[in-house]
Structures are given as structure tokens and as C-alpha cells.
Design a protein around this motif. Structure first.
Motif, PDB file in Angstrom:
ATOM      1  N   PRO A 117      -4.589   8.582  -4.836  1.00 29.18           N
ATOM      2  CA  PRO A 117      -6.043   8.417  -4.649  1.00 29.18           C
ATOM      3  C   PRO A 117      -6.466   6.947  -4.534  1.00 29.18           C
ATOM      4  CG  PRO A 117      -5.612  10.020  -6.379  1.00 29.18           C
ATOM      5  CD  PRO A 117      -4.296   9.391  -6.033  1.00 29.18           C
ATOM      6  N   CYS A 118      -5.856   6.087  -5.315  1.00 31.17           N
ATOM      7  CA  CYS A 118      -6.193   4.664  -5.229  1.00 31.17           C
ATOM      8  C   CYS A 118      -5.802   4.104  -3.865  1.00 31.17           C
ATOM      9  CB  CYS A 118      -5.499   3.879  -6.342  1.00 31.17           C
ATOM     10  SG  CYS A 118      -6.199   4.190  -7.972  1.00 31.17           S
ATOM     11  N   LEU A 150       0.821  -1.209   0.000  1.00 33.14           N
ATOM     12  CA  LEU A 150       0.000   0.000   0.000  1.00 33.14           C
ATOM     13  C   LEU A 150       0.856   1.259   0.000  1.00 33.14           C
ATOM     14  CD1 LEU A 150      -2.949   0.794  -0.035  1.00 33.14           C
ATOM     15  CD2 LEU A 150      -2.956   0.674   2.446  1.00 33.14           C
ATOM     16  N   GLN A 151       1.969   1.234   0.695  1.00 32.57           N
ATOM     17  CA  GLN A 151       2.875   2.385   0.677  1.00 32.57           C
ATOM     18  C   GLN A 151       3.453   2.594  -0.722  1.00 32.57           C
ATOM     19  OE1 GLN A 151       5.769   2.279   3.853  1.00 32.57           O
ATOM     20  NE2 GLN A 151       4.202   1.730   5.343  1.00 32.57           N
ATOM     21  N   ARG A 199     -11.424   1.621   2.673  1.00 35.59           N
ATOM     22  CA  ARG A 199     -12.193   0.372   2.584  1.00 35.59           C
ATOM     23  C   ARG A 199     -11.614  -0.697   3.493  1.00 35.59           C
ATOM     24  NH1 ARG A 199     -14.670  -1.811  -2.194  1.00 35.59           N
ATOM     25  NH2 ARG A 199     -15.901  -2.647  -0.515  1.00 35.59           N
ATOM     26  N   PHE A 200     -10.306  -0.881   3.452  1.00 36.88           N
ATOM     27  CA  PHE A 200      -9.678  -1.999   4.144  1.00 36.88           C
ATOM     28  C   PHE A 200      -9.487  -1.750   5.631  1.00 36.88           C
ATOM     29  CE2 PHE A 200      -5.956  -4.666   5.242  1.00 36.88           C
ATOM     30  CZ  PHE A 200      -6.481  -5.898   4.914  1.00 36.88           C
ATOM     31  N   PHE A 201      -9.084  -0.535   6.012  1.00 37.78           N
ATOM     32  CA  PHE A 201      -8.763  -0.285   7.412  1.00 37.78           C
ATOM     33  C   PHE A 201      -9.925   0.274   8.225  1.00 37.78           C
ATOM     34  CE2 PHE A 201      -4.582  -0.625   5.549  1.00 37.78           C
ATOM     35  CZ  PHE A 201      -3.969  -1.476   6.464  1.00 37.78           C
ATOM     36  N   TYR A 242     -10.930   3.419  -9.390  1.00 31.90           N
ATOM     37  CA  TYR A 242      -9.814   3.388  -8.444  1.00 31.90           C
ATOM     38  C   TYR A 242      -9.722   2.024  -7.758  1.00 31.90           C
ATOM     39  CZ  TYR A 242      -9.299   8.534  -8.535  1.00 31.90           C
ATOM     40  OH  TYR A 242      -9.084   9.829  -8.897  1.00 31.90           O
ATOM     41  N   TRP A 243     -10.871   1.499  -7.342  1.00 28.05           N
ATOM     42  CA  TRP A 243     -10.894   0.227  -6.628  1.00 28.05           C
ATOM     43  C   TRP A 243     -10.429  -0.917  -7.540  1.00 28.05           C
ATOM     44  CZ3 TRP A 243     -10.401  -1.469  -2.079  1.00 28.05           C
ATOM     45  CH2 TRP A 243     -10.824  -2.731  -1.693  1.00 28.05           C
ATOM     46  N   ALA A 244     -10.891  -0.922  -8.776  1.00 32.83           N
ATOM     47  CA  ALA A 244     -10.475  -1.970  -9.714  1.00 32.83           C
ATOM     48  C   ALA A 244      -8.971  -1.895  -9.953  1.00 32.83           C
ATOM     49  CB  ALA A 244     -11.236  -1.836 -11.034  1.00 32.83           C
ATOM     50  N   PHE A 245      -8.460  -0.694 -10.172  1.00 31.57           N
ATOM     51  CA  PHE A 245      -7.020  -0.536 -10.390  1.00 31.57           C
ATOM     52  C   PHE A 245      -6.232  -0.964  -9.152  1.00 31.57           C
ATOM     53  CE2 PHE A 245      -3.134   1.919  -9.841  1.00 31.57           C
ATOM     54  CZ  PHE A 245      -2.446   1.557 -10.994  1.00 31.57           C
ATOM     55  N   ALA A 246      -6.656  -0.488  -7.982  1.00 29.48           N
ATOM     56  CA  ALA A 246      -5.916  -0.780  -6.746  1.00 29.48           C
ATOM     57  C   ALA A 246      -5.896  -2.274  -6.450  1.00 29.48           C
ATOM     58  CB  ALA A 246      -6.528  -0.014  -5.573  1.00 29.48           C
ATOM     59  N   ARG A 247      -7.027  -2.943  -6.620  1.00 30.88           N
ATOM     60  CA  ARG A 247      -7.069  -4.392  -6.369  1.00 30.88           C
ATOM     61  C   ARG A 247      -6.128  -5.137  -7.307  1.00 30.88           C
ATOM     62  NH1 ARG A 247     -12.307  -7.329  -4.670  1.00 30.88           N
ATOM     63  NH2 ARG A 247     -11.139  -8.830  -5.860  1.00 30.88           N
TER      64      ARG A 247
END
Length: 185
Positions: free
Chosen positions: A138-139, A129-130, A146-148, A170-175
Motif C-alpha cells: 500500500p505504501c 520502490l520495487q 503521487r510521484f508518477f 503511508y506517505w510518512a512511512f514511504a518517504r
């Protein structure tokens, strides 16, 4: 300007009484988030939702280090970050004593929120994540919300002040990015 935003502005200006006014307005919402995240925690968990909220709150409204709060969403994003840091630091401290920080593979599809992750999984996710934050802030912020803190996609989008469709992208990219990062680890 909402009451929360007005009080946050007063805290930023150094008004010590403003912090006392803020807590009743945001406490129930923060407490619900913390309780939901810690409710499914493994046996032996010593951190209570109230303690997590209080520790995060104290970090957020420290009048000696005034922070500029742009909105209610900004405050809750900062609360998510504070809770993330508290959970990660606790997991690191436990890992140092028990397992000397051993690593293992993390499957994001099996994890919905941080309280379902083992200490090793939290370390892996936090490192990834870092790196994501360095590449696409933003992602990474959406993942933190969402996660924390366990916000839904709609709630996270509202906290960030973005459209639901943008949050979906953003969520699709981040996942996908985190899946690749954690798989290669």
C-alpha cells in the motif's frame, strides 16, 4: 455503480465496444495528469502527454487480456502503474544508449514528481520502490500515485479508497523508507 465502473466491468467480460465508451469518460482526467507530469520536462523531451495517455490506455483496456477492475480508483491506480512503467522503460532505453546506466544519489526532498527526475534518479527510485512494494505494497502504491501521476495526497487516498489519515501515515512511512534506501545506495 458509476459509469466508469460499469464500463470497466463490461471490458472485463470482453465487450469490445465498452473500451470505446470508456475513453471519453476518463481521457480528459488522464490527459491532465500526463500533461502536468510532462509539462516541466527537460528540453529535448519527445514524449507528449497524449502519447503517454494513449500508450497507458492501450495497456489498460487490452480486450485480449481482460483485467478485473474493482472500481474507478483501481483503474486510475493501474493507470499510474502503466505510466510509471512507460516512463521508466523510456529512461532505461535512453540511459543504455547514452551513459551505460551510471548511478547517482537521489534526494527525495528535491523531487516532487517523476518528470523532474533525471534518468539515473528514476532508476534508483524505481529499484527502491520495487523493494518497498515487496515489504509494504500500500505504501508503494501511494508513492506511485503521487510521484508518477502527480496526484495530491487527497486524490491518491481517494483513488486507493483509504482515509486521508491513513494516506498520511503511508506517505510518512514511504518517504522515510525510501530516503534510507536511496541514501544507502
Amino acid at each position: 455503480m458509476s459509469d466508469v465502473t460499469h464500463i470497466l466491468s463490461a471490458i472485463e467480460k470482453g465487450d469490445p465496444k465498452a473500451a470505446e465508451q470508456l475513453l471519453p469518460l476518463v481521457y480528459d482526467e488522464l490527459r491532465k495528469l500526463a500533461a502536468a507530469r510532462l509539462g516541466d520536462e527537460r528540453a529535448g523531451q519527445t514524449l507528449q502527454p497524449t502519447a503517454l495517455v494513449h500508450e497507458a490506455y492501450l495497456r489498460l483496456v487490452d480486450t485480449d487480456r481482460a483485467q478485473p477492475w474493482n472500481s474507478r480508483g483501481h483503474f486510475f491506480a493501474a493507470a499510474a502503474e502503466a505510466m510509471r512503467r512507460i516512463l521508466i522503460n523510456r529512461a532505461r532505453d535512453k540511459g543504455r544508449h547514452k551513459r551505460c546506466g551510471s548511478w547517482q544519489r537521489v534526494d527525495l526532498d528535491d523531487l516532487l514528481v517523476a518528470d523532474q527526475a533525471s534518468e539515473e534518479e528514476l532508476f534508483s527510485i524505481d529499484d527502491a520502490l520495487q523493494e518497498l512494494a515487496r515489504r509494504n505494497r500500500p505504501c508503494a502504491e501511494l508513492v506511485k500515485l503521487r510521484f508518477f501521476t502527480g496526484l495530491t495526497l487527497d486524490e491518491a487516498a481517494a483513488a486507493m479508497g483509504i482515509a486521508r489519515r491513513t494516506a498520511n501515515r503511508y506517505w510518512a512511512f514511504a518517504r522515510a523508507w525510501l530516503f534510507d534506501a536511496l541514501r544507502s545506495e
